[in-house]
Design an enzyme around this catalytic site. Structure first.
Site, PDB file in Angstrom:
ATOM      1  N   TYR A 145      34.698  49.911  36.804  1.00  0.00           N
ATOM      2  CA  TYR A 145      34.253  49.583  38.231  1.00  0.00           C
ATOM      3  C   TYR A 145      35.034  48.214  38.355  1.00  0.00           C
ATOM      4  O   TYR A 145      35.050  47.256  37.487  1.00  0.00           O
ATOM      5  CB  TYR A 145      32.714  49.182  38.057  1.00  0.00           C
ATOM      6  CG  TYR A 145      32.197  48.609  39.438  1.00  0.00           C
ATOM      7  CD1 TYR A 145      32.192  49.542  40.744  1.00  0.00           C
ATOM      8  CD2 TYR A 145      31.676  47.342  39.659  1.00  0.00           C
ATOM      9  CE1 TYR A 145      31.928  48.881  41.971  1.00  0.00           C
ATOM     10  CE2 TYR A 145      31.281  46.940  40.798  1.00  0.00           C
ATOM     11  CZ  TYR A 145      31.410  47.596  42.177  1.00  0.00           C
ATOM     12  OH  TYR A 145      30.812  47.190  43.004  1.00  0.00           O
ATOM     13  N   ASP A 240      40.818  43.602  34.672  1.00  0.00           N
ATOM     14  CA  ASP A 240      39.850  43.237  35.328  1.00  0.00           C
ATOM     15  C   ASP A 240      38.972  42.405  34.402  1.00  0.00           C
ATOM     16  O   ASP A 240      37.980  43.185  33.544  1.00  0.00           O
ATOM     17  CB  ASP A 240      39.264  44.188  35.887  1.00  0.00           C
ATOM     18  CG  ASP A 240      38.015  43.896  36.841  1.00  0.00           C
ATOM     19  OD1 ASP A 240      37.520  42.375  36.886  1.00  0.00           O
ATOM     20  OD2 ASP A 240      37.386  44.729  37.542  1.00  0.00           O
ATOM     21  N   LYS A 268      31.923  36.325  38.145  1.00  0.00           N
ATOM     22  CA  LYS A 268      30.511  36.213  37.451  1.00  0.00           C
ATOM     23  C   LYS A 268      30.692  34.746  36.810  1.00  0.00           C
ATOM     24  O   LYS A 268      30.254  33.774  37.487  1.00  0.00           O
ATOM     25  CB  LYS A 268      30.532  37.444  36.469  1.00  0.00           C
ATOM     26  CG  LYS A 268      30.267  38.716  37.196  1.00  0.00           C
ATOM     27  CD  LYS A 268      29.904  40.147  36.503  1.00  0.00           C
ATOM     28  CE  LYS A 268      29.469  40.842  37.317  1.00  0.00           C
ATOM     29  NZ  LYS A 268      30.429  42.283  37.397  1.00  0.00           N
TER      30      LYS A 268
HETATM   31  C1  LIG Z   1      31.291  42.817  38.690  1.00  0.00           C
HETATM   32  C2  LIG Z   1      32.470  43.366  38.664  1.00  0.00           C
HETATM   33  C3  LIG Z   1      33.334  43.374  39.816  1.00  0.00           C
HETATM   34  C4  LIG Z   1      32.782  43.035  41.246  1.00  0.00           C
HETATM   35  O1  LIG Z   1      32.609  41.619  41.038  1.00  0.00           O
HETATM   36  P1  LIG Z   1      31.626  41.154  42.561  1.00  0.00           P
HETATM   37  O2  LIG Z   1      31.382  39.642  42.381  1.00  0.00           O
HETATM   38  O3  LIG Z   1      30.241  41.955  42.511  1.00  0.00           O
HETATM   39  O4  LIG Z   1      32.146  41.782  43.655  1.00  0.00           O
HETATM   40  C5  LIG Z   1      34.589  43.802  39.736  1.00  0.00           C
HETATM   41  N1  LIG Z   1      35.157  44.050  38.355  1.00  0.00           N
HETATM   42  C6  LIG Z   1      34.250  43.991  37.148  1.00  0.00           C
HETATM   43  C7  LIG Z   1      34.976  44.421  35.939  1.00  0.00           C
HETATM   44  C8  LIG Z   1      32.839  43.894  37.328  1.00  0.00           C
HETATM   45  O5  LIG Z   1      31.980  43.690  36.325  1.00  0.00           O
END
Ligand SMILES: *Cc1c(COP(=O)(O)O)cnc(C)c1O
Length: 432
Positions: A145, A240, A268
């Site tokens: 994701y 990511d 985060k």
């Molecule tokens: C949470 C997450 C996102 C998205 O971040 P948001 O602040 O919710 O837009 C993207 N990549 C990874 C790996 C994530 O865990």
């Protein structure tokens, strides 16, 4: 049995004015049954709901609260920043300081741009990679994701799997066609895609440790293999690290595994609980970003002073206290060891994957190393397990396809309580 009539009432009300009653789908309890709890406060390891119930929190706002809730270092920094105005829309000293701090912590980052969420970070990184290479296509992995940007809602993990909409309506065919997908941990599949699309792949993006299909670890050599494919083909490798950055180590997964991507995305923990994201990487790539270069990306509230104060306090603390990571490793290892012992006693043999303070139990006896093997988990058992834990005051992610995040506020005593709850909940869950 924990009762939550006030949460129930709020959830009924919420559904009249908010789609599905929640502002992010992962907060709904659709995959596990029941209704979400509405929270009022949290401190250290605990969250408190509207009904006065207390929970040991193992989500920690989906990662950011790595020090536990309402950490004083972060709260004080925010309180100090507030009287100076909530926003300027002009540069501040703090933005320079946090950029320098991020560059000093993340091994591969030479320049960094602040944004307001992880989604913005990944969307922007892909645009920059396309601008830099002059190519259109990207490769992502099934079950990973990367936020809710159109390009990433193809075989996406997290809420997208939980709700059974892996390919969202509203994403155009053109966008979908530019996103190629491969199974996680499968280098041959990546090589085949690269060979079939010679000179057309701008970027390969992945979670270096996948946390959005439950926790899936990179196989030995997987990250290195991607690195060498990208080097050979002039493809931008993007880690990511929205979830793993500042969590698996002060320098994220790239430091833990010793593999340097060309670009990284963060979120985060980077905001200490405030809405912050960032993307960064090699100078030559980041200098494509406006106003240094032609790739446009902007944000009215980007680098917001309150958010920067929170992020700065959080990152500084983590950089200066490496013992946090040692403690998180020990705490998480003993939680998982306790779960293994429980399973042995109960004659169960489910799969648990863990890296540092992220782990998941999958209700399958087979190893879980990609999306297909993750989907072998019995989600009905997970649903019963989740609710049994909730009743015992332990707040888990309400989906099989999420990881748990341990915070530094979890004491040895709480580990024991967790392991005991796990024993009872496993027993209840398998009885059906
Ligand atoms: C949470 C997450 C996102 C998205 O971040 P948001 O602040 O919710 O837009 C993207 N990549 C990874 C790996 C994530 O865990």
């Amino acid at each position: 049995m924990i009762h939550a009539p006030i949460s129930e009432e709020l959830f009924q009300r919420a559904q009249h004015s908010i789609p599905g009653g929640v502002n992010s789908p992962v907060r709904a309890f659709r995959a596990v049954g029941g209704n979400p709890r509405f929270m009022v406060s949290a401190k250290g390891p605990y969250m408190f709901d509207e009904d006065g119930n207390r929970y040991i929190d193992l989500i920690n706002s989906w990662g950011p609260m790595i020090l536990g809730h309402a950490a004083e270092v972060v709260n004080e920094a925010v309180a100090k920043a507030i009287p100076n105005s909530l926003s300027f829309g002009a540069p501040t000293r703090k933005e320079v300081e946090i950029a320098e701090l991020i560059v000093s912590m993340m091994p591969s980052i030479e320049k960094v741009r602040m944004v307001n969420s992880g989604t913005e970070a990944t969307m922007s990184a892909i645009r920059v990679a396309r601008g830099f290479t002059g190519r259109d296509k990207i490769i992502k992995f099934e079950g990973c994701y990367h936020g809710h940007g159109d390009s990433f809602l193809i075989s996406a993990g997290s809420g997208a799997i939980t709700l059974g909409v892996p390919d969202s309506p509203g994403v155009t065919k053109g966008t979908a066609n530019d996103t190629l997908t491969a199974p996680y941990n499968n280098l041959e599949a990546v090589q085949a895609l690269v060979d079939a699309n010679k000179g057309q792949i701008a970027a390969i993006i992945l979670e270096p440790v996948a946390g959005n299909m439950g926790l899936v670890t990179p196989a030995e050599g997987f990250l290195q293999g991607l690195r060498s494919i990208c080097d050979k083909e002039g493809i931008v490798l993007i880690f990511d690290e929205v979830m793993t950055g500042f969590r698996l180590s002060a320098g994220g997964a790239q430091q833990l595994y010793g593999v340097k991507p060309d670009m990284s995305t963060m979120g985060k923990i980077i905001g200490g609980g405030m809405p912050v994201g960032a993307y960064g990487g090699k100078k030559e790539i980041m200098d494509c970003v406006a106003p240094a270069g032609p790739v446009y990306q902007a944000g009215t509230l980007s680098g917001n002073p309150i958010a920067m104060a929170a992020g700065m306090a959080m990152l500084t603390y983590l950089k200066e206290h490496p013992e946090v990571y040692t403690q998180l490793e020990q705490t998480s290892a003993s939680m998982v060891a306790g779960m293994q012992q429980n399973m042995q006693q109960l004659g169960l043999n489910y799969t648990i994957n863990r890296v540092g303070s992220m782990f998941s139990i999958f209700f399958t006896e087979q190893p879980v190393y990609d999306f297909d093997t993750a989907k072998a988990s019995d989600t009905a058992v997970f649903g019963r397990y989740f609710n049994a834990m909730l009743q015992r005051g332990v707040y888990l992610a309400p989906s099989q396809y999420e990881t748990l995040f341990v915070s530094a506020a979890i004491t040895n005593e709480l580990v024991e309580q967790y392991v005991q709850a796990n024993f009872e909940a496993l027993q209840e869950a398998v009885q059906g």
